[in-house]
Design a protein around this motif. Structure first.
Motif, short mmCIF file in Angstrom:
data_model
loop_
_atom_site.label_atom_id
_atom_site.label_comp_id
_atom_site.label_asym_id
_atom_site.label_seq_id
_atom_site.Cartn_x
_atom_site.Cartn_y
_atom_site.Cartn_z
N GLY A 284 0.71 -1.20 0.02
CA GLY A 284 -0.11 -0.09 0.12
C GLY A 284 1.02 1.26 -0.18
O GLY A 284 0.32 2.45 -0.14
N LEU A 285 1.97 1.23 0.02
CA LEU A 285 2.82 2.51 0.16
C LEU A 285 2.99 3.21 -1.07
O LEU A 285 2.94 2.55 -2.31
N ALA A 471 5.02 -0.38 6.63
CA ALA A 471 4.67 -1.74 6.36
C ALA A 471 4.52 -1.98 4.77
O ALA A 471 3.69 -1.49 4.30
N VAL A 477 -2.70 -4.00 4.36
CA VAL A 477 -2.42 -2.86 3.61
C VAL A 477 -2.41 -3.16 2.19
O VAL A 477 -2.64 -2.06 1.14
N ALA A 480 -5.80 -2.54 0.96
CA ALA A 480 -6.32 -1.10 0.86
C ALA A 480 -5.83 -0.34 -0.50
O ALA A 480 -6.22 0.43 -1.09
#
Lengths: 496, 496
Positions: A284-285, A471, A477, A480
Motif C-alpha cells: 500500500g505504500l 509496512a 495494507v 487497501a
C-alpha cells in the motif's frame, strides 16, 4: 421525397411514431408498429415507384424489432446536455443508435435501438440520468490473503463510499482457480464466501475470458487481479480491448518479456483504460505513483534503492541480533513469514520482480534476465526440493554467516537485502538485488520487521532523496492499496 | 400533422434541409433557408389553420439565425459512438443543441445550434473527433518562484507530454498582482516573460473573474494558483461553478473557516471538478494523496507527526551544531531561507496551516484558532516590526537557547520543530505545532537541511507508520507537484 413518403404512410392509415430526415432529401427513417411493417413497405414502394425504377432511391429496408426510447425533460435545451449524457454511455457500451429525433420545442428526444438491446439501453439511460452515484462493476480474481481482505474492506466501506463519495462499488463476479461466480445484479458482500463455496468445483481452471463479454456491458467494469497466477497478461489484453479497466496486485504480467509489457501498456492506452498496479511494489505504500509523477513531470532519476522483501528484512535483522541462519529461517517459516518452501524467498526472485517493475516504470529497457540477483544464501543450497532437508542443509552455513555478521558489526555496518537501480552506469543501466552491508546512517538500517523502504534520488531530489517507508507487506495494507487503485478509476470519471 | 406540414412546405417550393419529428405527431422541427422563413411561417399557418384555430397546435416559432452541422461518417452505426462523442462536449460547454436528426442508413447526423455558437461548435466538434490529444487549457496565477518554475517545466515537457502521453497542455492565460495576459490560442512558453512584461501595469489587482467566462469555453479549463494570495476562495468557487478545475499551491483557501472549506469541497464535488492541492503540504512529496487514500480506503488515523518547515528545520540543526540563535537566524535570512522578516517563519503560522490542512483531510472539524502554536522563540520577541532590531533582540535569547540545547544533548535528544495531530485525545482532537525534544531513534532526528517528513500512524500502519521524507520546499519540486496535479486531471479524462 421525405414528406411524400410520410404523407403516403399517413394516407394508408399507418402511424409514424417517429420520423427523422437528415441532410436535405437524402434519407428518411420512420418508426412504426411492427405489424404494419409489410404494409408500410408496400405503400412506400408504390408511392416511390418512379424514383425506385430509375435508381434514384434505394429500396426501403426494414429493421425489426426495434425499440423506441423517448425522454421528456422538464427543461431541455437549458444546458442540461441530455443528448451527451444519453449517447455517450450508450456508445461506450457498443449499443448502436439506429435513429435519433430531437426537437427543441417538444422538450423531448426519441431514439431507436435494436430490440435485443432494450434492457441494457434502459438500464444505461437510468444510470446516465441518476447522477447520485458513479457505479463501478468489479470482477475479483482470487480470494486469498489479499482478495478476502479486499472483499472485507469493500463490505465495510460500501455504504460510506456511496454516501460520502457518490461511488457505488458492486461486486459482480468472483473467481478462484477452480470456481467462478458471476451475477450482474451484484453479489452481497456479506455472503461472498458462502456463495463461491456453493459453486461446484471445476476440474480445470475456469474460463474467465467468457465472463469479460458480460462484464464489459456493466457500468465501469474493472477486472481486479488479486492472484499471483501466471499468464494473466492475455486476460488483461482482452479486458482492455473490451473496454474493461484492470487493477492488479499481480506482479507477473509486468515482468514478462519487454514486448508483452509494451503491449499491455499500449493496449490500455489506446483503449483509454486504466491499468493500476500500485501494490506490486511495497504493497500500500505510494511507490509506483510517486515514481510515475517524478518521471512524467520531467525529473531525471539518478538512482533508486529499496528494500522490498519483508521476509529477507526479517531474516537480516535476526542475523544481526545473533540468531544463527538455519534457526532464523526455521522460525520465519513457522511464523508464516515465508512461502511454504523458504527457498522461494531466499532466492531473491520476488525482490528482483519488484526492482524490474520500478526500472521499467522509469523507462529502462530491461527484462528479468538483466537483473543481477544474488540470493540470500549460495545458489547451490536452493536446489534442495525437500523442505526439511533444505532447512537442515542451511545449518552448514550457520558458522559462515555468524562470522560475516561479526565482521559487519565490528565495522559498524548492518546486513540488509537491497534492490538497487543505477540507470546511468558506465556500461548501461544496472539492476542489482542482493545482500548489502550498509553503514549506520543509511536509511535501511532503521527498518524493522516487515518494513519496506524505497529512496528515489533524482535531479530535483538530489540532496535529499524522496523516501517512502512503512509496512510493505500483508493483507490489509495490500488490499487497501488495491481499493485505492479502484477508487482512482471511479474518481477519474467524475473529474475529481 | 408532421407529414402534412412538410408536404405543404414542399408544395410551396421551400426546401427543408433537415426535419425531425419526435414522439408521435407531437412536434416537428424544420430547418430551412433564412430568406424563406417568413414565407414558410405563412404556409404553415395556412396549412395548419384548423388545428391552430381550435388550439390543438401552438403557432410555429422561428429561431434565426441557426447553423446546421452535418457529420457524415465512414461507418456510422458501427459502434463509433458518434452521437456521444458529439453531444457530450457540446453540452459540457453549455451549447444548446436545438434539433437533431440521425438516420442509420444515411450514415450521417445533422444538428442545429444557434448561429452565435457556430465557431465554438465547429472547434468543439473538431476536438471531439481528433482523438490524438487531450487538450488542457491552463490559466496560471503568479509567476514567482513556483509559477516561473512551472512555466519552465511546461516549456521543457510540452512536446514529450503530447507525443508520449497524448496530453496537450496549453498556457492560455497568465496573471500576476498587476497584470493579466489572456490568449485562447495559447501563449508561447518560451515567450511568457516578454509577453507578460509587455502588458501595461494596472493600478489595482486585475479582475481575474472576468477571464473565467472565457476560460470555461476552452477545452478542459484549469485554474492554476501559484500565488500565496488571500481571498482566492471566491475565485475557486466561481471556477468550479463554471466547470473549471483548480490546482493550487496556495494554502490559504484551505485554512479559512470551516464553512468556507466545506463550500470549496462541496462545490467542486457537485460540479464534478477537480480541486488538487498536493503541494500545500511538503511540496512535491506525496503527502495529501497518501492521506486521502488511507482515509478513503477506511483506515483509521491514530496520529500524524511531521516536520514541514524547512526554515525551522535548518535553524534547529544549526542550534544543535552549537551556533547561537541570533547568528543562526541572521545567516538563514542572508541565505534567503527565511521571509524578508524572519518572524513570519519563527512564529510557526506556516507550519500550523499545513497541519490544519492535514487534520481537515482526515475529517477533523478544526480551524486555525484550534491549532496550539508554540513559536520557535517566545511570542513577545515576534512583536518587533523592525528587522534589524528584531535580529539584535534575539541575542538576548542566545544564552537560554544554548543551555537548553546543552541539556538536550546531555539527554541524547535533538531539537526539532514538529506538527502533531492526535485525533483521539481525551478532550477532543489536538493539533499542536512547536519545538520538541525528540529521542535519537526518532525519524525526525535524521532530517537535514530543508528536508520535510510526515509519519502516519494508522490502524493498518500501526507497527510501522507510513513515512514520507525528502526535500519539502523549493521551486522545482513544488512546481513538479503542481504539474503532477494538472496531469492527474488530464489523465482522469482518458480513464488512465
Amino acid at each position: 421525397v421525405g414528406p411524400r413518403a410520410l404523407q403516403a404512410l399517413e394516407a394508408a392509415g399507418i402511424d409514424a411514431w417517429m420520423a427523422a430526415q437528415s441532410s436535405p432529401g437524402r434519407s428518411v427513417a420512420v418508426v412504426l408498429r411492427r405489424a404494419q411493417a409489410t404494409r408500410a413497405e408496400e405503400v412506400l414502394r408504390r408511392e416511390l415507384a418512379p424514383e425506385l425504377e430509375r435508381g434514384a432511391l434505394q429500396p426501403p429496408q426494414v429493421r425489426a424489432p426495434v425499440t423506441q426510447v423517448a425522454l421528456v425533460a422538464e427543461a431541455m435545451g437549458q444546458g442540461a446536455n441530455v443528448a451527451g449524457r444519453l449517447f455517450q454511455p450508450l456508445g461506450a457500451l457498443g449499443i448502436n443508435v439506429r435513429a435519433i429525433a430531437q426537437t427543441a420545442s417538444a422538450r423531448s428526444i426519441s431514439f431507436i435501438v435494436d430490440g435485443a438491446e432494450t434492457a441494457l439501453t434502459v438500464r444505461t439511460v437510468h444510470a446516465a440520468f441518476h447522477f447520485a452515484h458513479e457505479e463501478v462493476s468489479l470482477l475479483v480474481l482470487g480470494h486469498g490473503v489479499v482478495g478476502s481482505q479486499l472483499l472485507e474492506q469493500l463490505r465495510a466501506l460500501q455504504q460510506t463510499l456511496a454516501q460520502e463519495h457518490g461511488i457505488q462499488l458492486n461486486l459482480v463476479g468472483l473467481a478462484d482457480s477452480r470456481r467462478v461466480l458471476f451475477s450482474p445484479e451484484g453479489i452481497p458482500l456479506n455472503q461472498w464466501r458462502e456463495r463461491i463455496e456453493a459453486v461446484p468445483e471445476g476440474t480445470s481452471p475456469p474460463v474467465v475470458q467468457a465472463l469479460l463479454e458480460s462484464l464489459r456491458r456493466l457500468p465501469v467494469p474493472v477486472l481486479v487481479d488479486c492472484t499471483a497466477a501466471d499468464g494473466m497478461e492475455e486476460l488483461y489484453l482482452e479486458a482492455f480491448r473490451g473496454g474493461i479497466h484492470v487493477v492488479a496486485a499481480n506482479k507477473k504480467p509486468l515482468t514478462q518479456p519487454r514486448e508483452v509489457w509494451e503491449r499491455l501498456r499500449s493496449t490500455a492506452h489506446l483503449n483509454h483504460r486504466a491499468y493500476h498496479y500500485e501494490t506490486t511494489v511495497g504493497a500500500g505504500l505510494p511507490v509506483i505513483q510517486t515514481l510515475k509523477d517524478l518521471v512524467r513531470t520531467g525529473d531525471r532519476v539518478h538512482g533508486v534503492e529499496g528494500s522490498f522483501s519483508g521476509t529477507l528484512g526479517y531474516l537480516s535483522q535476526q542475523l544481526m541480533d545473533g540468531v544463527p541462519l538455519s534457526r532464523a529461517v526455521r522460525t520465519a517459516r513457522e511464523k508464516g513469514f515465508t512461502e511454504p518452501h523458504p527457498r522461494e524467498d531466499l532466492g531473491g526472485t520476488d525482490a528482483a520482480r519488484k526492482a524490474l517493475i520500478l526500472a521499467r516504470e522509469q523507462g529502462l529497457d530491461l527484462a528479468m534476465e538483466d537483473v543481477e540477483v544474488e540470493p540470500f544464501v549460495p545458489r547451490e543450497y536452493l536446489e534442495e526440493e525437500d523442505v526439511e532437508r533444505f532447512l537442515t542443509g542451511l545449518e552448514k552455513l550457520d558458522r559462515t554467516f555468524t562470522s560475516r555478521i561479526e565482521g559487519l558489526r565490528a565495522e559498524g555496518k548492518v546486513l540488509r537485502y537491497l534492490a538497487r537501480i543505477d540507470p546511468a552506469a558506465k556500461d548501461g543501466p544496472v539492476l542489482r538485488v542482493g545482500p548489502v552491508a550498509v553503514a549506520k546512517d543509511h536509511p535501511a538500517t532503521r527498518l524493522r520487521g516487515s518494513e519496506a523502504f524505497v529512496a528515489f534520488s533524482t535531479e530535483r531530489y538530489a540532496d535529499y532523496p524522496l523516501l517512502v517507508q512503512g509496512a510493505g507487506a500483508g493483507g490489509p495494507v495490500t488490499a487497501a492499496g488495491v481499493l485505492a487503485d479502484i477508487l482512482k478509476i471511479a474518481q477519474g470519471l467524475r473529474g475529481r
